[in-house]
Design an enzyme around this catalytic site. Structure first.
Site, mmCIF file in Angstrom:
data_model
loop_
_atom_site.group_PDB
_atom_site.id
_atom_site.type_symbol
_atom_site.label_atom_id
_atom_site.label_comp_id
_atom_site.label_asym_id
_atom_site.label_seq_id
_atom_site.Cartn_x
_atom_site.Cartn_y
_atom_site.Cartn_z
ATOM 1 N N CYS A 1 -12.758 -25.899 -73.234
ATOM 2 C CA CYS A 1 -12.175 -27.457 -74.416
ATOM 3 C C CYS A 1 -11.448 -28.197 -73.210
ATOM 4 O O CYS A 1 -11.725 -29.361 -73.899
ATOM 5 C CB CYS A 1 -11.380 -26.463 -75.449
ATOM 6 S SG CYS A 1 -12.319 -25.565 -76.195
ATOM 7 N N CYS B 1 -8.652 -23.401 -74.479
ATOM 8 C CA CYS B 1 -9.185 -23.015 -73.190
ATOM 9 C C CYS B 1 -9.672 -23.848 -72.111
ATOM 10 O O CYS B 1 -9.677 -25.248 -72.317
ATOM 11 C CB CYS B 1 -10.280 -21.703 -73.541
ATOM 12 S SG CYS B 1 -11.670 -22.683 -74.160
ATOM 13 N N GLU C 1 -11.436 -26.829 -80.885
ATOM 14 C CA GLU C 1 -11.275 -27.989 -80.210
ATOM 15 C C GLU C 1 -12.655 -28.968 -79.886
ATOM 16 O O GLU C 1 -12.691 -30.024 -80.088
ATOM 17 C CB GLU C 1 -10.675 -28.034 -78.767
ATOM 18 C CG GLU C 1 -9.039 -27.487 -79.075
ATOM 19 C CD GLU C 1 -9.245 -25.734 -79.172
ATOM 20 O OE1 GLU C 1 -10.211 -24.995 -79.297
ATOM 21 O OE2 GLU C 1 -7.874 -25.275 -78.735
HETATM 22 N N1 THU Z 1 -10.768 -20.207 -79.466
HETATM 23 C C1 THU Z 1 -10.760 -21.490 -79.751
HETATM 24 O O1 THU Z 1 -11.073 -21.740 -80.849
HETATM 25 N N2 THU Z 1 -10.055 -22.381 -79.051
HETATM 26 C C2 THU Z 1 -9.607 -22.104 -77.831
HETATM 27 O O2 THU Z 1 -9.080 -22.806 -77.054
HETATM 28 C C3 THU Z 1 -9.640 -20.537 -77.138
HETATM 29 C C4 THU Z 1 -10.247 -19.780 -78.034
HETATM 30 C C5 THU Z 1 -11.562 -19.448 -80.154
HETATM 31 C C6 THU Z 1 -12.984 -18.912 -79.778
HETATM 32 C C7 THU Z 1 -13.169 -17.666 -80.281
HETATM 33 O O3 THU Z 1 -13.671 -17.774 -81.903
HETATM 34 C C8 THU Z 1 -11.819 -16.833 -80.705
HETATM 35 O O4 THU Z 1 -11.004 -18.236 -80.390
HETATM 36 C C9 THU Z 1 -11.337 -15.976 -79.738
HETATM 37 O O5 THU Z 1 -11.655 -16.170 -78.374
#
Ligand code: THU
Length: 160
Positions: free
Chosen positions: A115, A112, A75
């Site tokens: 983000c 998350c 994101e």
């Molecule tokens: N991740 C994302 O790309 N977006 C999120 O909102 C949650 C987590 C990714 C980060 C990491 O590369 C993997 O997912 C595991 O946490």
């Protein structure tokens, strides 16, 4: 003492084909982005696609690093790319999808906390809500009409 109650609601689409056509296409772009993620450590691939008010689509996917905290979520890769490339455009909507190389992801995967905070900055700056659609690799898609529904009581520049 008084109490503040914050009520949030989400729309639920049972399957991809229930989405409005433009969002369905945006989610297809997010799926492509997801499949190109660089996630050798978590093996959890995330893709994001943004539609801007100038008609452009901007993508992001998670980019991991051997020094784990140096990696970045899909994101934020997407919104920072949009901010860098089209600084005057507004973000209309964002589609997010995630898959795992280890198990099937059927839960809708929301952005998350970090983000959410980052997306909030753009929503506040552009004075227009950003709709967020998020899913796993199959199953339900959830829609939040605005990032603020995912992050009430946002810390923001007016607090500085
Ligand atoms: N991740 C994302 O790309 N977006 C999120 O909102 C949650 C987590 C990714 C980060 C990491 O590369 C993997 O997912 C595991 O946490």
């Amino acid at each position: 003492m008084k109490e503040i109650k914050i009520v949030t609601s989400f729309k639920v689409y049972e399957q991809l084909t229930d989405l409005p056509e433009a969002v369905f296409s945006l989610m297809q772009v997010a799926i492509q982005a997801r499949n190109a993620a660089y996630a050798p450590y978590s093996q959890f691939n995330v893709g994001a696609a943004l539609r801007l008010d100038n008609g452009e689509i901007v993508i992001g996917n998670n980019q991991e690093n051997a020094a784990y905290p140096s990696g970045l979520c899909a994101e934020r890769v997407a919104i920072y790319q949009a901010g860098a490339k089209y600084p005057n455009a507004k973000i209309v909507e964002m589609a997010i999808t995630a898959t795992s190389q280890k198990h099937k992801v059927t839960d809708p995967i929301p952005p998350c906390g970090a983000c959410r905070q980052s997306i909030a900055e753009y929503e506040i700056r552009q004075e227009q809500p950003i709709a967020i659609y998020f899913m796993g690799e199959e199953g339900k898609i959830l829609k939040s009409d605005s990032l603020s529904d995912l992050l009430p009581l946002t810390f923001q520049k007016s607090h500085l």
